[in-house]
Design an enzyme around this catalytic site. Structure first.
Site, PDB file in Angstrom:
ATOM      1  N   ASN A  11       0.880  -1.318  -0.113  1.00 36.18           N
ATOM      2  CA  ASN A  11       0.016   0.008   0.039  1.00 36.18           C
ATOM      3  C   ASN A  11       0.853   1.206  -0.136  1.00 36.18           C
ATOM      4  O   ASN A  11       0.426   2.377   0.266  1.00 36.18           O
ATOM      5  CB  ASN A  11      -1.195  -0.125   1.363  1.00 36.18           C
ATOM      6  CG  ASN A  11      -0.191  -0.067   2.613  1.00 36.18           C
ATOM      7  OD1 ASN A  11       1.057  -0.120   2.754  1.00 36.18           O
ATOM      8  ND2 ASN A  11      -1.108  -0.747   3.741  1.00 36.18           N
ATOM      9  N   ARG A  71       3.497   7.123  11.052  1.00 42.77           N
ATOM     10  CA  ARG A  71       3.162   6.818  12.680  1.00 42.77           C
ATOM     11  C   ARG A  71       2.803   7.955  13.416  1.00 42.77           C
ATOM     12  O   ARG A  71       3.823   8.770  13.489  1.00 42.77           O
ATOM     13  CB  ARG A  71       3.893   5.926  13.287  1.00 42.77           C
ATOM     14  CG  ARG A  71       3.779   4.366  12.432  1.00 42.77           C
ATOM     15  CD  ARG A  71       2.664   3.732  12.657  1.00 42.77           C
ATOM     16  NE  ARG A  71       2.519   2.420  11.977  1.00 42.77           N
ATOM     17  CZ  ARG A  71       1.913   2.205  10.697  1.00 42.77           C
ATOM     18  NH1 ARG A  71       1.157   3.110  10.149  1.00 42.77           N
ATOM     19  NH2 ARG A  71       1.908   1.004  10.184  1.00 42.77           N
ATOM     20  N   GLN A  87      -4.842   3.543  18.371  1.00 45.50           N
ATOM     21  CA  GLN A  87      -5.931   3.375  17.283  1.00 45.50           C
ATOM     22  C   GLN A  87      -6.715   2.247  17.949  1.00 45.50           C
ATOM     23  O   GLN A  87      -6.373   1.106  18.321  1.00 45.50           O
ATOM     24  CB  GLN A  87      -5.454   3.034  15.941  1.00 45.50           C
ATOM     25  CG  GLN A  87      -4.818   4.287  15.557  1.00 45.50           C
ATOM     26  CD  GLN A  87      -4.138   4.261  14.015  1.00 45.50           C
ATOM     27  OE1 GLN A  87      -3.757   5.167  13.385  1.00 45.50           O
ATOM     28  NE2 GLN A  87      -4.290   2.919  13.401  1.00 45.50           N
ATOM     29  N   HIS A 143      -7.298   6.168  10.122  1.00 41.72           N
ATOM     30  CA  HIS A 143      -6.384   5.447   9.462  1.00 41.72           C
ATOM     31  C   HIS A 143      -6.736   4.572   8.232  1.00 41.72           C
ATOM     32  O   HIS A 143      -7.154   3.446   8.332  1.00 41.72           O
ATOM     33  CB  HIS A 143      -5.591   4.503  10.403  1.00 41.72           C
ATOM     34  CG  HIS A 143      -4.224   4.020  10.091  1.00 41.72           C
ATOM     35  ND1 HIS A 143      -3.338   3.451  10.737  1.00 41.72           N
ATOM     36  CD2 HIS A 143      -3.765   4.035   8.706  1.00 41.72           C
ATOM     37  CE1 HIS A 143      -2.225   3.110  10.018  1.00 41.72           C
ATOM     38  NE2 HIS A 143      -2.336   3.348   8.770  1.00 41.72           N
TER      39      HIS A 143
HETATM   40  P1  NDP Z   1      10.073   1.613   3.424  1.00 42.74           P
HETATM   41  O1  NDP Z   1      10.585   0.696   4.178  1.00 42.74           O
HETATM   42  O2  NDP Z   1      10.244   1.465   1.748  1.00 42.74           O
HETATM   43  O3  NDP Z   1      10.963   3.226   3.467  1.00 42.74           O
HETATM   44  C1  NDP Z   1      11.162   3.711   4.999  1.00 42.74           C
HETATM   45  C2  NDP Z   1      12.099   4.486   4.714  1.00 42.74           C
HETATM   46  O4  NDP Z   1      12.387   5.232   5.822  1.00 42.74           O
HETATM   47  C3  NDP Z   1      13.640   3.745   4.437  1.00 42.74           C
HETATM   48  O5  NDP Z   1      14.170   4.479   3.374  1.00 42.74           O
HETATM   49  C4  NDP Z   1      14.337   4.111   5.492  1.00 42.74           C
HETATM   50  O6  NDP Z   1      15.735   4.324   5.403  1.00 42.74           O
HETATM   51  C5  NDP Z   1      13.824   5.400   5.991  1.00 42.74           C
HETATM   52  N1  NDP Z   1      14.272   5.672   7.607  1.00 42.74           N
HETATM   53  C6  NDP Z   1      14.069   4.748   8.568  1.00 42.74           C
HETATM   54  N2  NDP Z   1      14.623   5.398   9.547  1.00 42.74           N
HETATM   55  C7  NDP Z   1      15.025   6.704   9.438  1.00 42.74           C
HETATM   56  C8  NDP Z   1      15.394   7.916  10.059  1.00 42.74           C
HETATM   57  N3  NDP Z   1      15.620   7.821  11.280  1.00 42.74           N
HETATM   58  N4  NDP Z   1      15.416   9.066   9.123  1.00 42.74           N
HETATM   59  C9  NDP Z   1      15.185   8.970   7.953  1.00 42.74           C
HETATM   60  N5  NDP Z   1      14.717   7.930   7.346  1.00 42.74           N
HETATM   61  C10 NDP Z   1      14.664   6.680   8.003  1.00 42.74           C
HETATM   62  O7  NDP Z   1       8.692   1.869   3.642  1.00 42.74           O
HETATM   63  P2  NDP Z   1       7.380   2.424   2.948  1.00 42.74           P
HETATM   64  O8  NDP Z   1       7.863   3.809   2.425  1.00 42.74           O
HETATM   65  O9  NDP Z   1       6.356   1.716   2.266  1.00 42.74           O
HETATM   66  O10 NDP Z   1       6.698   2.913   4.411  1.00 42.74           O
HETATM   67  C11 NDP Z   1       6.939   3.832   5.381  1.00 42.74           C
HETATM   68  C12 NDP Z   1       6.267   3.859   6.754  1.00 42.74           C
HETATM   69  O11 NDP Z   1       5.048   4.227   6.317  1.00 42.74           O
HETATM   70  C13 NDP Z   1       5.702   2.461   7.155  1.00 42.74           C
HETATM   71  O12 NDP Z   1       6.910   1.957   8.086  1.00 42.74           O
HETATM   72  C14 NDP Z   1       4.729   2.629   8.190  1.00 42.74           C
HETATM   73  O13 NDP Z   1       4.897   3.010   9.189  1.00 42.74           O
HETATM   74  C15 NDP Z   1       4.087   3.722   7.391  1.00 42.74           C
HETATM   75  N6  NDP Z   1       2.828   3.270   6.332  1.00 42.74           N
HETATM   76  C16 NDP Z   1       1.609   4.096   6.846  1.00 42.74           C
HETATM   77  C17 NDP Z   1       0.466   3.421   6.005  1.00 42.74           C
HETATM   78  C18 NDP Z   1      -0.615   4.206   6.282  1.00 42.74           C
HETATM   79  O14 NDP Z   1      -1.722   3.572   5.953  1.00 42.74           O
HETATM   80  N7  NDP Z   1      -0.844   5.158   6.670  1.00 42.74           N
HETATM   81  C19 NDP Z   1       0.610   2.351   4.940  1.00 42.74           C
HETATM   82  C20 NDP Z   1       1.840   1.902   4.782  1.00 42.74           C
HETATM   83  C21 NDP Z   1       3.040   2.266   5.488  1.00 42.74           C
HETATM   84  P3  NDP Z   1      16.584   3.097   4.946  1.00 42.74           P
HETATM   85  O15 NDP Z   1      15.822   2.079   4.382  1.00 42.74           O
HETATM   86  O16 NDP Z   1      17.343   3.767   3.657  1.00 42.74           O
HETATM   87  O17 NDP Z   1      17.480   2.781   6.079  1.00 42.74           O
END
Ligand code: NDP
Length: 386
Positions: free
Chosen positions: A147, A285, A314, A333
């Site tokens: 998603n 989150r 939630q 959400h």
């Molecule tokens: P990804 O794993 O593709 O992306 C997460 C990114 O966050 C990675 O690039 C990671 O960096 C980066 N990251 C982690 N820690 C840090 C930090 N301290 N500072 C900066 N960047 C950081 O996940 P998605 O993009 O698919 O999803 C991201 C988040 O969105 C999920 O974990 C979830 O919490 C939320 N989400 C919400 C939804 C909703 O319905 N509202 C649905 C889906 C997701 P790297 O990997 O380069 O270390």
């Protein structure tokens, strides 16, 4: 035989749908970057139907019961007398969604000696205490990418909606009014603004790509830098951390997972370093932003708007301040639970279960915790307390 405990949100108040607004969904077999959408051996549901609520059962019942496994589906997850707590002690698999999270705390995990697999039917496994899962040898898996684009679309919608003052203007229509000045006195163009994302993973990068045609100036921060070719194509400015980025931005969107590094990141201090009148969009989150600091910043005018769909806890209580703070564009959400997304995360959940029950490896990109440590996507994007 396994007992699978599945915690899902309630059906609609007027009953489980018998008809739908549209007859089909577009067929998508690859995500951007090439990862295939879920590939279970079969599905027993109709894509486009409501699968994420209790009666939808993620389309899993006949698959599991035909093999002799037990499926318990419930929305009851709070309090000692919840169905979740009653059924947990002998469950081998728990499935839950971030929209209606079964908080698998260390205490609950300690009461679940048979628990071996926690599946997130969606993305974001912060509702599971990952340190406790590691300590108890539990595998945690989520349907990576299912998603991400759904959320990116929601971020774009919320960005435009706040900047252009859409929701209050819509309210004027509902109220039978026509005061143009009331609507436009907080309405701006996005064009030319500086927009920054905290994290440029699957969602963050998709947001950047979708906003680029609006002729905005794009910024990002992430733990790992994007390839140079992407930075060049989108004309991105990289910042080593959020504190370095936010003073430059008119709009900030949060797209990082919740883990010890990001919890409480947007408190009074960081929000105070943003431009006065900036907009903050958080679909990642809730706990990445400090609840009361956001409320204060909207009331003082430090933030011109806040939108998102993630809350803590939630479901959010009726008196949660984000329901009534000024200039917000919150939804429950929902961003990652469109009917389109549900078809993918139901299929992905089935794919993970098929692998688990067949004893074959779960796709590496679906893994968050495995073999006593962070694994797969978890090893790349999460951290633990220890
Ligand atoms: P990804 O794993 O593709 O992306 C997460 C990114 O966050 C990675 O690039 C990671 O960096 C980066 N990251 C982690 N820690 C840090 C930090 N301290 N500072 C900066 N960047 C950081 O996940 P998605 O993009 O698919 O999803 C991201 C988040 O969105 C999920 O974990 C979830 O919490 C939320 N989400 C919400 C939804 C909703 O319905 N509202 C649905 C889906 C997701 P790297 O990997 O380069 O270390």
């Amino acid at each position: 035989m396994a007992k699978v405990l599945c915690v899902l949100y309630d059906d609609p108040e007027d009953g489980y749908p018998t008809t739908y607004a549209r007859d089909d969904l577009p067929v998508i077999d690859h995500y951007p970057g090439g990862q295939t959408t879920p590939t279970p051996k079969a599905i027993d549901f109709t894509p486009g139907h409501l699968l994420g609520s209790v009666s939808g059962e993620l389309g899993l019942r006949s698959f599991l019961e035909s093999q002799g496994h037990t499926l318990v589906v419930t929305s009851s997850k709070e309090g000692d007398d919840s169905v979740l707590d009653r059924e947990l002690p002998d469950a081998e698999v728990v499935i839950s969604q971030p929209f209606w999270p079964a908080y698998l705390t260390a205490e609950r995990i300690a009461k679940a000696p048979n628990l071996k697999l926690a599946i997130t039917a969606g993305i974001g496994s912060d509702h599971v205490d990952l340190d406790a899962a590691i300590a108890h040898g539990i595998t945690v898996a989520e349907v990576t990418y299912c998603n991400s684009i759904s959320v990116a679309e929601h971020v774009v919608m919320m960005t435009l909606s706040l900047v252009r003052n859409y929701l209050p203007s819509y309210q004027v229509v509902l109220d039978g009014g026509w005061n143009i000045a009331h609507c436009v006195s907080r309405s701006y163009d996005l064009e030319g603004m500086h927009v920054g994302t905290v994290a440029a993973g699957r969602i963050g990068l998709a947001v950047l790509r979708r906003l680029a045609p609006f002729d905005v100036k794009l910024h990002y921060t992430d733990r790992h830098r994007l390839p140079e070719s992407i930075e060049r194509d989108l004309n991105l400015t990289f910042h080593p951390d959020a504190a370095d980025m936010v003073p430059h931005c008119d709009v900030v969107t949060i797209n990082a997972p919740l883990h010890p590094e990001t919890e409480g990141l947007f408190g009074d201090k960081l929000i105070g370093q943003m431009k006065r009148g900036a907009y903050l969009i958080n679909t990642a989150r809730a706990k990445i932003a400090d609840r009361d600091a956001v409320d204060r910043a909207l009331r003082s005018g430090q933030l011109a708007g806040y939108a998102g769909d993630v809350w803590y806890p939630q479901p959010a209580p009726a008196d949660h301040p984000w329901r009534t703070m000024p200039h917000h564009g919150m939804t429950p959400h929902i961003s990652g639970s469109s009917l389109s997304a549900q078809a993918r995360y139901a299929a992905g959940t089935r794919e993970i279960l098929e692998s688990w029950l067949d004893g074959t490896p779960i796709r590496d990109e679906y893994l968050i915790v495995d073999g006593g440590g962070l694994a797969g996507t978890g090893a790349h994007s999460y951290s633990t307390r220890s």
